[in-house]
Design a protein around this motif. Structure first.
Motif, PDB file in Angstrom:
ATOM      1  N   GLU A  87      80.923  42.731 -50.734  1.00  0.00           N
ATOM      2  CA  GLU A  87      80.956  42.844 -49.267  1.00  0.00           C
ATOM      3  C   GLU A  87      81.258  41.472 -48.681  1.00  0.00           C
ATOM      4  O   GLU A  87      80.645  40.483 -49.064  1.00  0.00           O
ATOM      5  CB  GLU A  87      79.605  43.348 -48.774  1.00  0.00           C
ATOM      6  CG  GLU A  87      79.515  43.446 -47.270  1.00  0.00           C
ATOM      7  CD  GLU A  87      78.141  43.912 -46.793  1.00  0.00           C
ATOM      8  OE1 GLU A  87      77.714  44.993 -47.220  1.00  0.00           O
ATOM      9  OE2 GLU A  87      77.519  43.198 -46.015  1.00  0.00           O
ATOM     10  N   ALA A  88      82.231  41.446 -47.757  1.00  0.00           N
ATOM     11  CA  ALA A  88      82.598  40.179 -47.149  1.00  0.00           C
ATOM     12  C   ALA A  88      81.491  39.724 -46.216  1.00  0.00           C
ATOM     13  O   ALA A  88      80.819  40.525 -45.569  1.00  0.00           O
ATOM     14  CB  ALA A  88      83.895  40.341 -46.383  1.00  0.00           C
ATOM     15  N   GLY A  89      81.326  38.395 -46.148  1.00  0.00           N
ATOM     16  CA  GLY A  89      80.340  37.828 -45.246  1.00  0.00           C
ATOM     17  C   GLY A  89      80.930  37.639 -43.868  1.00  0.00           C
ATOM     18  O   GLY A  89      82.016  38.123 -43.548  1.00  0.00           O
ATOM     19  N   VAL A  90      80.229  36.895 -43.029  1.00  0.00           N
ATOM     20  CA  VAL A  90      80.716  36.551 -41.698  1.00  0.00           C
ATOM     21  C   VAL A  90      81.819  35.511 -41.856  1.00  0.00           C
ATOM     22  O   VAL A  90      81.624  34.507 -42.544  1.00  0.00           O
ATOM     23  CB  VAL A  90      79.576  36.004 -40.823  1.00  0.00           C
ATOM     24  CG1 VAL A  90      80.112  35.586 -39.451  1.00  0.00           C
ATOM     25  CG2 VAL A  90      78.468  37.038 -40.696  1.00  0.00           C
ATOM     26  N   THR A  91      82.948  35.787 -41.253  1.00  0.00           N
ATOM     27  CA  THR A  91      84.053  34.842 -41.365  1.00  0.00           C
ATOM     28  C   THR A  91      84.401  34.287 -39.998  1.00  0.00           C
ATOM     29  O   THR A  91      84.373  35.003 -38.993  1.00  0.00           O
ATOM     30  CB  THR A  91      85.297  35.482 -42.000  1.00  0.00           C
ATOM     31  OG1 THR A  91      85.665  36.644 -41.229  1.00  0.00           O
ATOM     32  CG2 THR A  91      85.017  35.911 -43.425  1.00  0.00           C
ATOM     33  N   TRP A  93      76.440  33.948 -31.163  1.00  0.00           N
ATOM     34  CA  TRP A  93      77.087  32.647 -31.211  1.00  0.00           C
ATOM     35  C   TRP A  93      76.029  31.578 -31.004  1.00  0.00           C
ATOM     36  O   TRP A  93      75.191  31.682 -30.098  1.00  0.00           O
ATOM     37  CB  TRP A  93      78.168  32.508 -30.138  1.00  0.00           C
ATOM     38  CG  TRP A  93      79.444  33.247 -30.421  1.00  0.00           C
ATOM     39  CD1 TRP A  93      79.813  34.480 -29.958  1.00  0.00           C
ATOM     40  CD2 TRP A  93      80.534  32.783 -31.217  1.00  0.00           C
ATOM     41  NE1 TRP A  93      81.062  34.813 -30.430  1.00  0.00           N
ATOM     42  CE2 TRP A  93      81.534  33.786 -31.205  1.00  0.00           C
ATOM     43  CE3 TRP A  93      80.776  31.612 -31.943  1.00  0.00           C
ATOM     44  CZ2 TRP A  93      82.746  33.660 -31.885  1.00  0.00           C
ATOM     45  CZ3 TRP A  93      81.984  31.486 -32.621  1.00  0.00           C
ATOM     46  CH2 TRP A  93      82.961  32.505 -32.585  1.00  0.00           C
ATOM     47  N   TYR A  94      76.102  30.542 -31.821  1.00  0.00           N
ATOM     48  CA  TYR A  94      75.241  29.363 -31.711  1.00  0.00           C
ATOM     49  C   TYR A  94      76.148  28.137 -31.806  1.00  0.00           C
ATOM     50  O   TYR A  94      77.277  28.210 -32.266  1.00  0.00           O
ATOM     51  CB  TYR A  94      74.233  29.291 -32.865  1.00  0.00           C
ATOM     52  CG  TYR A  94      73.122  30.306 -32.834  1.00  0.00           C
ATOM     53  CD1 TYR A  94      73.323  31.599 -33.301  1.00  0.00           C
ATOM     54  CD2 TYR A  94      71.857  29.957 -32.351  1.00  0.00           C
ATOM     55  CE1 TYR A  94      72.290  32.531 -33.278  1.00  0.00           C
ATOM     56  CE2 TYR A  94      70.827  30.876 -32.328  1.00  0.00           C
ATOM     57  CZ  TYR A  94      71.053  32.157 -32.795  1.00  0.00           C
ATOM     58  OH  TYR A  94      70.027  33.071 -32.771  1.00  0.00           O
ATOM     59  N   ARG A  95      75.609  26.984 -31.396  1.00  0.00           N
ATOM     60  CA  ARG A  95      76.363  25.760 -31.620  1.00  0.00           C
ATOM     61  C   ARG A  95      75.422  24.591 -31.888  1.00  0.00           C
ATOM     62  O   ARG A  95      74.270  24.588 -31.443  1.00  0.00           O
ATOM     63  CB  ARG A  95      77.278  25.439 -30.441  1.00  0.00           C
ATOM     64  CG  ARG A  95      76.592  24.956 -29.180  1.00  0.00           C
ATOM     65  CD  ARG A  95      77.613  24.502 -28.151  1.00  0.00           C
ATOM     66  NE  ARG A  95      76.976  23.995 -26.951  1.00  0.00           N
ATOM     67  CZ  ARG A  95      77.624  23.444 -25.941  1.00  0.00           C
ATOM     68  NH1 ARG A  95      78.956  23.319 -25.975  1.00  0.00           N
ATOM     69  NH2 ARG A  95      76.972  22.998 -24.872  1.00  0.00           N
ATOM     70  N   ARG A  96      75.955  23.632 -32.631  1.00  0.00           N
ATOM     71  CA  ARG A  96      75.224  22.397 -32.897  1.00  0.00           C
ATOM     72  C   ARG A  96      76.103  21.267 -32.381  1.00  0.00           C
ATOM     73  O   ARG A  96      77.191  21.023 -32.906  1.00  0.00           O
ATOM     74  CB  ARG A  96      74.931  22.227 -34.390  1.00  0.00           C
ATOM     75  CG  ARG A  96      73.954  21.087 -34.656  1.00  0.00           C
ATOM     76  CD  ARG A  96      73.627  20.937 -36.120  1.00  0.00           C
ATOM     77  NE  ARG A  96      72.517  19.990 -36.277  1.00  0.00           N
ATOM     78  CZ  ARG A  96      72.297  19.280 -37.367  1.00  0.00           C
ATOM     79  NH1 ARG A  96      73.109  19.405 -38.405  1.00  0.00           N
ATOM     80  NH2 ARG A  96      71.278  18.455 -37.424  1.00  0.00           N
ATOM     81  N   VAL A  97      75.607  20.609 -31.352  1.00  0.00           N
ATOM     82  CA  VAL A  97      76.380  19.568 -30.686  1.00  0.00           C
ATOM     83  C   VAL A  97      75.763  18.216 -30.984  1.00  0.00           C
ATOM     84  O   VAL A  97      74.536  18.070 -30.925  1.00  0.00           O
ATOM     85  CB  VAL A  97      76.408  19.817 -29.155  1.00  0.00           C
ATOM     86  CG1 VAL A  97      77.058  18.658 -28.422  1.00  0.00           C
ATOM     87  CG2 VAL A  97      77.159  21.107 -28.858  1.00  0.00           C
ATOM     88  N   ALA A 120      76.857  34.472 -36.142  1.00  0.00           N
ATOM     89  CA  ALA A 120      75.954  35.172 -37.050  1.00  0.00           C
ATOM     90  C   ALA A 120      75.957  36.653 -36.705  1.00  0.00           C
ATOM     91  O   ALA A 120      76.244  37.036 -35.567  1.00  0.00           O
ATOM     92  CB  ALA A 120      74.538  34.614 -36.940  1.00  0.00           C
ATOM     93  N   SER A 121      75.631  37.464 -37.680  1.00  0.00           N
ATOM     94  CA  SER A 121      75.501  38.895 -37.412  1.00  0.00           C
ATOM     95  C   SER A 121      74.271  39.440 -38.108  1.00  0.00           C
ATOM     96  O   SER A 121      73.762  38.836 -39.065  1.00  0.00           O
ATOM     97  CB  SER A 121      76.761  39.672 -37.833  1.00  0.00           C
ATOM     98  OG  SER A 121      76.898  39.741 -39.235  1.00  0.00           O
ATOM     99  N   LEU A 167      69.481  37.282 -40.088  1.00  0.00           N
ATOM    100  CA  LEU A 167      70.747  36.760 -39.608  1.00  0.00           C
ATOM    101  C   LEU A 167      71.575  36.245 -40.773  1.00  0.00           C
ATOM    102  O   LEU A 167      71.058  35.551 -41.653  1.00  0.00           O
ATOM    103  CB  LEU A 167      70.523  35.601 -38.634  1.00  0.00           C
ATOM    104  CG  LEU A 167      69.893  35.907 -37.288  1.00  0.00           C
ATOM    105  CD1 LEU A 167      69.686  34.611 -36.509  1.00  0.00           C
ATOM    106  CD2 LEU A 167      70.777  36.848 -36.493  1.00  0.00           C
ATOM    107  N   PHE A 168      72.868  36.537 -40.731  1.00  0.00           N
ATOM    108  CA  PHE A 168      73.810  36.013 -41.720  1.00  0.00           C
ATOM    109  C   PHE A 168      74.844  35.194 -40.953  1.00  0.00           C
ATOM    110  O   PHE A 168      75.503  35.710 -40.052  1.00  0.00           O
ATOM    111  CB  PHE A 168      74.485  37.147 -42.484  1.00  0.00           C
ATOM    112  CG  PHE A 168      73.534  37.943 -43.330  1.00  0.00           C
ATOM    113  CD1 PHE A 168      72.849  39.015 -42.799  1.00  0.00           C
ATOM    114  CD2 PHE A 168      73.298  37.587 -44.651  1.00  0.00           C
ATOM    115  CE1 PHE A 168      71.954  39.745 -43.563  1.00  0.00           C
ATOM    116  CE2 PHE A 168      72.405  38.307 -45.432  1.00  0.00           C
ATOM    117  CZ  PHE A 168      71.730  39.388 -44.888  1.00  0.00           C
TER     118      PHE A 168
END
Lengths: 114, 109
Positions: free
Chosen positions: A1-5, A34-38, A93-94, A103-104
């Protein structure tokens, strides 16, 4: 199974330009985040989709950011116009089922705004 | 919203040493995960552990939900364990998970 791409893995643009990031969740996962690291700081929440609907967009920093999830499948995050402070890593992530599930994460899209 | 605090912020170990990372959270949670961000920036799932204890090789984790903390144990550390370890928690009232600031682990050969 494909992961999150996620695509692209890295994008370098100039201030004022537009960038669109894409996320393909794991098949069958209704929840997409959606997350972000700034600036190497903490990972911050941006928004949460349940299927095609925005469940929570409280983390979106301003109206230069627009997220969509067409037909409840893949999602895009557009930044227009990009500013220097938008540089960072954007993670998608999903999860399946109820939103308290595991979360993946994808590998992230690194955005550099010059 | 829920507050997440990780300690220590930085940790330097010699290869082969053991370590314990801690995650404190301010409210009841239905979801807790530990992640490792490797030098390439990828977030690797380590454990999904809203309660109880799990082990995977040299790593194990324990969450005591009633006391609002989780611990990540790394035994016989290796240089490849270096990176940032994040704890992320979520509750049933909010779909999002909140991340701690992370613990930066450096394992020296």
């Amino acid at each position: 199974e494909a992961g999150v791409t996620q695509f692209p893995s890295h994008s370098v643009i100039e201030k004022g330009q537009t960038v669109t990031l894409r996320c393909d969740p794991i098949s069958g996962h209704d929840n997409l985040y959606w997350y972000r690291r700034v600036m190497g700081k903490e990972i911050k929440f941006l928004l949460h989709f349940v299927k095609e609907s925005k469940q929570d967009e409280s983390g979106m920093p301003n109206n230069r950011f627009l997220a969509e999830r067409t037909g409840g499948t893949y999602s895009t995050l557009k930044v227009q116009p990009a500013e220097l402070e938008d540089s960072g890593v954007y993670f998608c992530a999903s999860s399946q089922g109820h939103w308290t599930g595991e979360l993946f994460f994808g590998e992230g899209s690194r955005l550099t705004v010059l | 919203g829920i507050q997440v605090e990780q300690s220590p912020p930085d940790l330097i170990l010699q290869e082969g040493a053991n370590s314990t990372l801690r995650c404190n959270f301010s409210d009841s949670v239905n979801n807790l995960q530990w992640f490792h961000q490797n030098p390439w920036g990828q977030l690797i799932n380590l454990f999904y552990i809203p309660s109880g204890t799990k082990q995977n090789g040299r790593l194990s984790a324990t969450t005591v939900a009633t006391e609002r903390y989780s611990l990540l144990y790394i035994s016989s550390s290796q240089t490849t364990d270096s990176g940032v370890y994040f704890c992320a928690v979520g509750d049933s009232n909010a779909g999002k998970s909140t991340f701690g600031d992370g613990t930066t682990l450096t394992v020296k050969p």
